[in-house]
Design a protein around this motif. Structure first.
Motif, mmCIF file in Angstrom:
data_model
loop_
_atom_site.group_PDB
_atom_site.id
_atom_site.type_symbol
_atom_site.label_atom_id
_atom_site.label_comp_id
_atom_site.label_asym_id
_atom_site.label_seq_id
_atom_site.Cartn_x
_atom_site.Cartn_y
_atom_site.Cartn_z
ATOM 1 N N VAL A 150 27.616 24.806 -18.601
ATOM 2 C CA VAL A 150 26.317 24.137 -18.904
ATOM 3 C C VAL A 150 25.630 24.679 -20.066
ATOM 4 N N GLU A 151 24.618 23.945 -20.515
ATOM 5 C CA GLU A 151 23.927 24.515 -21.622
ATOM 6 C C GLU A 151 22.422 23.854 -21.158
ATOM 7 N N THR A 152 21.501 24.643 -20.982
ATOM 8 C CA THR A 152 20.184 24.058 -20.603
ATOM 9 C C THR A 152 19.194 25.261 -21.002
ATOM 10 N N PRO A 153 18.025 24.674 -21.682
ATOM 11 C CA PRO A 153 17.909 23.334 -22.234
ATOM 12 C C PRO A 153 19.175 23.087 -23.427
ATOM 13 N N SER A 154 19.420 21.831 -23.445
ATOM 14 C CA SER A 154 20.736 21.562 -24.325
ATOM 15 C C SER A 154 20.251 21.353 -25.880
ATOM 16 N N ALA A 282 10.348 15.547 -27.420
ATOM 17 C CA ALA A 282 11.232 16.113 -26.070
ATOM 18 C C ALA A 282 10.788 17.744 -26.291
ATOM 19 N N TYR A 283 10.025 18.069 -25.310
ATOM 20 C CA TYR A 283 9.733 19.364 -25.096
ATOM 21 C C TYR A 283 9.491 19.835 -23.625
ATOM 22 N N VAL A 284 10.165 20.826 -23.394
ATOM 23 C CA VAL A 284 10.209 21.195 -21.814
ATOM 24 C C VAL A 284 8.954 21.494 -21.131
ATOM 25 N N GLY A 285 8.119 21.734 -22.051
ATOM 26 C CA GLY A 285 6.695 22.188 -21.487
ATOM 27 C C GLY A 285 5.754 21.259 -21.233
ATOM 28 N N LEU A 286 6.061 19.721 -21.747
ATOM 29 C CA LEU A 286 5.252 18.677 -21.772
ATOM 30 C C LEU A 286 5.427 17.878 -20.353
ATOM 31 N N PRO A 287 4.322 17.581 -19.595
ATOM 32 C CA PRO A 287 4.581 16.774 -18.439
ATOM 33 C C PRO A 287 5.329 15.590 -18.864
ATOM 34 N N SER A 288 5.319 15.096 -19.864
ATOM 35 C CA SER A 288 5.828 13.537 -20.183
ATOM 36 C C SER A 288 7.554 13.912 -20.100
ATOM 37 N N HIS A 289 8.021 15.077 -19.940
ATOM 38 C CA HIS A 289 9.395 15.408 -20.279
ATOM 39 C C HIS A 289 10.059 14.883 -18.929
ATOM 40 N N PRO A 290 11.138 14.206 -18.898
ATOM 41 C CA PRO A 290 11.555 13.483 -17.625
ATOM 42 C C PRO A 290 12.009 14.477 -16.590
ATOM 43 N N GLN A 291 12.252 15.766 -17.005
ATOM 44 C CA GLN A 291 12.785 16.805 -16.051
ATOM 45 C C GLN A 291 11.752 17.932 -16.005
ATOM 46 N N TYR A 292 10.431 17.655 -16.420
ATOM 47 C CA TYR A 292 9.476 18.912 -16.309
ATOM 48 C C TYR A 292 9.538 19.386 -15.121
ATOM 49 N N GLU A 293 9.462 18.851 -13.992
ATOM 50 C CA GLU A 293 9.312 19.535 -12.650
ATOM 51 C C GLU A 293 10.330 20.612 -12.595
ATOM 52 N N LEU A 294 11.787 20.044 -12.953
ATOM 53 C CA LEU A 294 12.594 21.054 -12.531
ATOM 54 C C LEU A 294 12.773 22.180 -13.798
ATOM 55 N N ALA A 295 12.239 22.124 -15.128
ATOM 56 C CA ALA A 295 11.863 23.122 -15.884
ATOM 57 C C ALA A 295 10.967 24.028 -15.522
ATOM 58 N N GLN A 296 10.097 23.529 -14.699
ATOM 59 C CA GLN A 296 8.872 24.376 -14.343
ATOM 60 C C GLN A 296 9.535 25.239 -13.238
ATOM 61 N N LYS A 297 10.599 24.657 -12.458
ATOM 62 C CA LYS A 297 11.002 25.284 -11.364
ATOM 63 C C LYS A 297 11.996 26.457 -11.749
#
Length: 407
Positions: A150-154, A282-297
């Motif tokens: 895997v690669e995250t963020p991709s 597309a930025y993992v720190g924006l609440p608009s990111h579809p996986q924002y909650e997972l990124a925060q976790k």
């Protein structure tokens, strides 16, 4: 145990046997053998022995590996000449002909080419799945599956993989798990916390941080790193003494650099997200990111990487505007790579066009209007002003051509 900032400065000092405060560069290919034959045999055969022959090891490389292993919370690490050397050697230490790998649709282009063009020629199967769908990982498992990669963020679209799920899935089915942590860096994310067995980095990027070296690193358990080292001996991807020294120097400021980059990127992403020439950010720190909650976790910080989709009435107009923005940016440099102190911007569809088919680019989210940005440590006001003036030039050009859309 020392705090992160302290360990970046002082970890691995036992490999510096000189009196120099800054570790020396051991610019030598070979080392004087001891008269005792048993000592010489040990030096010739011990994994990563630092003073036998450069392809086997180097004192500075040993120190660098100790620092990064500590960062990634693994037993050991091995530094290699490039990120792709780390990726390929790490994978080849796990799989053989007849084995199966589960990977993602979205990966660094070099990794995708390795899966598609190299491994297939040696009888190793790769199934690529949607990394945002946990069920897809489970459904892809076969009796001969040996690795989940895997690669995250991709790269480049910043999709997030659920590391805890993948780590647990690998343990349940006795499958090794491997994560490319380059986009996040160990400051923002430590996959080992979530059960991932092996962590890979292109150390050329955030770990080095100054765009003046190429390097890769593989982190994992001691026995596994010994296997990687054995593979590296015959594949010949040893890190040069000078690049090893540069990497050690760069690591000392990693925490400071990444935290400033995180702050800059978050501010820039928010500004871009509100601009009418930008269709999507597309930025993992924006609440608009579809996986924002997972990124925060699973991430302690964010990243300096973001992507922006330029608006247009169609893909060709978006492409034209993206190219205009690239040519008009002055602070952001149009150059490959990422994770340095300077801000970079690239057009992925152009950069990877020769390596990906149209369907592959679509699956990976690489559109003609997409720009990938690596934010540096410059003052954020200057970064915003640079995009602002580039956007204004696009706006004026569009008005002159009578194209008022998305303005």
């Amino acid at each position: 145990m020392a705090k992160l900032e302290t360990s970046l400065i002082h970890e691995g000092q036992e490999f510096n046997t000189s009196k120099a405060v800054v570790s020396p560069i051991y610019q030598t290919s070979t080392y004087l053998a001891d008269a005792d034959l048993s000592t010489y045999i040990h030096a010739a055969t011990a994994p990563k022995y630092p003073e036998f022959y450069h392809r086997h090891g180097n004192p500075t490389s040993s120190q660098v590996a100790k620092v990064i292993a500590n960062l990634e919370r693994t037993d050991d690490a091995l530094v290699l000449s490039t990120g792709m050397a780390a990726i390929s050697t790490a994978i080849l230490a796990v799989v053989k002909a007849g084995d199966h790998i589960i990977a993602q649709h979205a990966h660094y282009s070099g990794t995708t080419l390795f899966f598609k063009n190299f491994l297939s020629e040696y009888g190793i199967e790769v199934t690529q799945i949607d990394q945002t769908d946990n069920n897809a990982f489970t459904e892809a498992i076969r009796p001969n599956t040996k690795l989940i990669y895997v690669e995250t963020p991709s790269n480049p679209n910043l999709d997030i993989t659920d590391l805890a799920f993948v780590g647990a899935l690998g343990k349940k089915h006795n499958i090794l798990t491997m994560a490319d942590n380059t986009f996040a860096s160990p400051i923002n994310q430590t996959p080992r916390e979530f059960g991932i067995d092996i962590i890979i980095h292109s150390a050329t990027k955030y770990l080095g941080g100054h765009s003046d070296l190429t390097a890769g690193v593989v982190c994992g358990d001691k026995d596994y790193i010994e296997k990687v080292w054995q593979r590296s001996l015959v594949l010949g991807a040893a890190l040069s003494p000078f690049d090893s020294w540069l990497l050690l120097r760069g690591l000392k400021t990693l925490a400071l650099r990444v935290r400033q980059i995180n702050e800059n990127a978050a501010t820039l992403a928010l500004w871009l997200d509100q601009h009418d020439l930008v269709k999507n950010v597309a930025y993992v720190g924006l609440p608009s990111h579809p996986q924002y909650e997972l990124a925060q976790k699973q991430m302690k910080g964010t990243t300096g990487m973001l992507c922006l989709e330029i608006a247009g009435v169609d893909e060709e107009e978006a492409y034209k505007r993206a190219q205009s923005i690239l040519s008009n940016l002055r602070v952001f440099i149009n150059a490959a790579s990422l994770g340095g102190v300077e801000s970079l911007v690239v057009h992925p569809a152009s950069m990877w066009g020769a390596h990906h088919s149209d369907s592959q680019k679509q699956t990976s989210g690489i559109t003609k209007g997409l720009l990938r940005v690596s934010v540096g440590i410059e003052h954020v006001d200057d970064l915003i002003a640079d995009f602002k003036q580039a956007f204004e030039k696009v706006r004026l050009t569009s008005l002159e051509e009578g194209i008022p859309s998305a303005l």
